[in-house]
Design an enzyme around this catalytic site. Structure first.
Site, mmCIF file in Angstrom:
data_model
loop_
_atom_site.group_PDB
_atom_site.id
_atom_site.type_symbol
_atom_site.label_atom_id
_atom_site.label_comp_id
_atom_site.label_asym_id
_atom_site.label_seq_id
_atom_site.Cartn_x
_atom_site.Cartn_y
_atom_site.Cartn_z
ATOM 1 N N SER A 1 89.561 117.754 17.854
ATOM 2 C CA SER A 1 90.439 117.312 16.752
ATOM 3 C C SER A 1 90.441 115.623 17.419
ATOM 4 O O SER A 1 89.401 115.032 17.448
ATOM 5 C CB SER A 1 91.511 117.825 17.039
ATOM 6 N N HIS B 1 91.233 124.825 11.637
ATOM 7 C CA HIS B 1 91.077 123.646 12.464
ATOM 8 C C HIS B 1 90.968 124.171 13.845
ATOM 9 O O HIS B 1 90.114 123.371 14.621
ATOM 10 C CB HIS B 1 92.259 122.624 12.305
ATOM 11 N N ASP C 1 89.488 123.682 7.142
ATOM 12 C CA ASP C 1 90.078 122.738 7.874
ATOM 13 C C ASP C 1 91.072 122.084 7.048
ATOM 14 O O ASP C 1 90.573 121.202 6.227
ATOM 15 C CB ASP C 1 89.083 121.956 8.743
#
Length: 454
Positions: free
Chosen positions: A261, A388, A353
């Site tokens: 991320s 995600h 995501d």
């Protein structure tokens, strides 16, 4: 007789007593879970014997987290003509997972009814195992397991650290983190491990990497009240990289960066621009090149806050953040110049995501690198219907969880996306490919990597 208790809401969950119950004519079902002690990314084999032929049973797993929350999963099975259920080859006919799923009792875990909302299962103390009780019950059950007596129960330990792995606190030159070193004298390839915008010191992935032969430094760079974002810029990550590189048990010319991320944005920025950080390869999970970390993290968050109006909230009041950096800008000065990257890059992306536009970012990165002549360095993995939070394998899927939005210092419920079964497949496949990628570029060959075993 052993019990585990855990508080959820105002009631206590009790695991069925660890004993067996005769089902007919004195027969005693036998439940085998092997290995009873293994790494978290190691598959176990579950077999139930001495049942009646064609008997309906439920296999049930339960785990009490370090936060005292209770998690469970279960599958419905029917024994064969010999009175045996073999989870690796038999189908679950219902429950929290269906089909032939050897590890379904882990990756389909969910909080038991009555638990707090928005939970995420994460291991904090990696010096202790994740303890899972697995039981078999007569009939196809969906609830009330703590009120039933199990036919048989077994206990398995799932570890992030293999025996001999060293854990070393790093508090040096302002850098905070934890270094994990594989057993033996080394030296070993080094991996600088960066988690995302949730902040804190997250150790379990680095511990697992060390269990597979990599010296891994889990770096802390977002900590409220201690590590100020105003003080964290490129020099902080360069210092951390050098601390890892200079460790006598680390091969200084065999280094990698791994980011998840926001950690991916840092990784790409450092690899593209830093004169200090020159890794042999890097891995970016669920990230983007549209957030250059070319200034202090405080200033980066201030820039992000300008787009907060793009955040959406769905009917369940879950925050969807992926539009923050959409559309992908055409102005090259607003993106990390990935054309400057000179080492192999592995991108791991999720098709669903809801936090970052990773697929769109990967497509733009491909075009930029094609124009720059370094497209051959880029490998992209995209997993449809995954979310995600692509973590080490058999970690439960979390479509949405509680989260502190760093930009606003506000507690929300973040929508991560994904569907449970495809997300589980993504985690298993991606982890195998990440390890292979690191072995390929940090060892002379994939067969020479040292892998510590339990």
């Amino acid at each position: 007789m052993t019990f585990i208790t855990g508080e959820t809401s105002s009631r206590t969950i009790m695991l069925a007593p660890v004993r067996t119950l005769s089902i007919e004519m004195g027969t005693c079902p036998i439940l085998s879970v092997q290995p009873t002690r293994g790494l978290v990314d190691e598959k176990f084999q579950i077999v139930v014997m001495s049942l009646l032929p064609n008997q309906e049973v439920t296999l049930h797993s339960i785990h009490q987290s370090e936060d005292k929350d209770v998690w469970e999963a279960f599958g419905h099975y029917k024994s064969d003509e010999h009175g045996t259920v073999t989870v690796a080859k038999d189908e679950s006919l219902g429950g929290t997972y269906e089909g032939t799923e050897p590890m379904g009792l882990l990756w389909s875990m969910r909080p038991v009814p009555g638990s707090r909302s928005g939970l995420r299962l994460r291991k904090r103390d990696i010096l202790t195992p994740m303890v899972v009780h697995i039981s078999v019950y007569d009939g196809h059950l969906n609830q009330g397991f703590n009120q039933k007596t199990a036919l048989a129960t077994s206990v398995t330990e799932r570890w992030y650290m293999a025996p001999g792995v060293q854990r070393v606190d790093i508090r040096e030159k302002g850098v905070r983190g934890t270094l994990f070193l594989p057993p033996g004298p080394g030296p070993y390839p080094g991996v600088l491990d960066l988690w995302g915008g949730g902040g804190g010191l997250v150790e379990y992935r680095s511990a697992l990497l060390a269990s597979h032969g990599f010296a891994s430094l889990a770096l802390e760079y977002l900590t409220p009240d201690e590590l100020k974002t105003t003080d964290v810029d490129s020099s902080y990550f360069e210092e951390a990289y050098q601390i890892l590189q200079n460790n006598p048990k680390v091969q200084r010319n065999r280094m990698a960066m791994l980011g998840l991320s926001f950690g991916s944005a840092i990784t790409l920025t450092m690899v593209a621009y830093s004169k200090v950080i020159k890794p042999q390869c890097c891995v970016c999970i669920s990230g983007s090149h549209v957030v250059p970390v070319d200034k202090s993290i405080f200033k980066v968050f201030e820039e992000i806050k300008k787009n907060m109006s793009k955040i959406r909230v769905n009917k369940d009041n879950h925050v969807i953040q992926r539009d923050l950096i959409l559309p992908i800008p055409s102005d090259p000065t607003l993106k990390i110049d990935v054309g400057r990257i000179k080492c192999p890059v592995l991108l791991v992306n999720a098709g669903d995501d809801q936090n970052w536009p990773t697929v769109e970012s990967a497509e733009d990165m491909e075009m930029m690198m094609e124009m720059a002549g370094n497209r051959h360095l880029l490998e992209v993995l995209t997993y449809p219907d995954a979310g995600h939070l692509i973590e080490p394998p058999y970690t439960p899927h979390f479509r949405s969880t509680n989260f502190i939005l760093q930009e606003m210092k506000e507690k929300i419920v973040m929508l991560w996306g994904g569907q449970t079964k495809p997300h589980a497949y993504a985690q298993e496949d991606a982890w195998e490919k990440i390890l292979s990628f690191l072995q390929k570029h940090l060892y002379f060959s994939s067969n020479s990597a040292v892998k510590a075993k339990l």
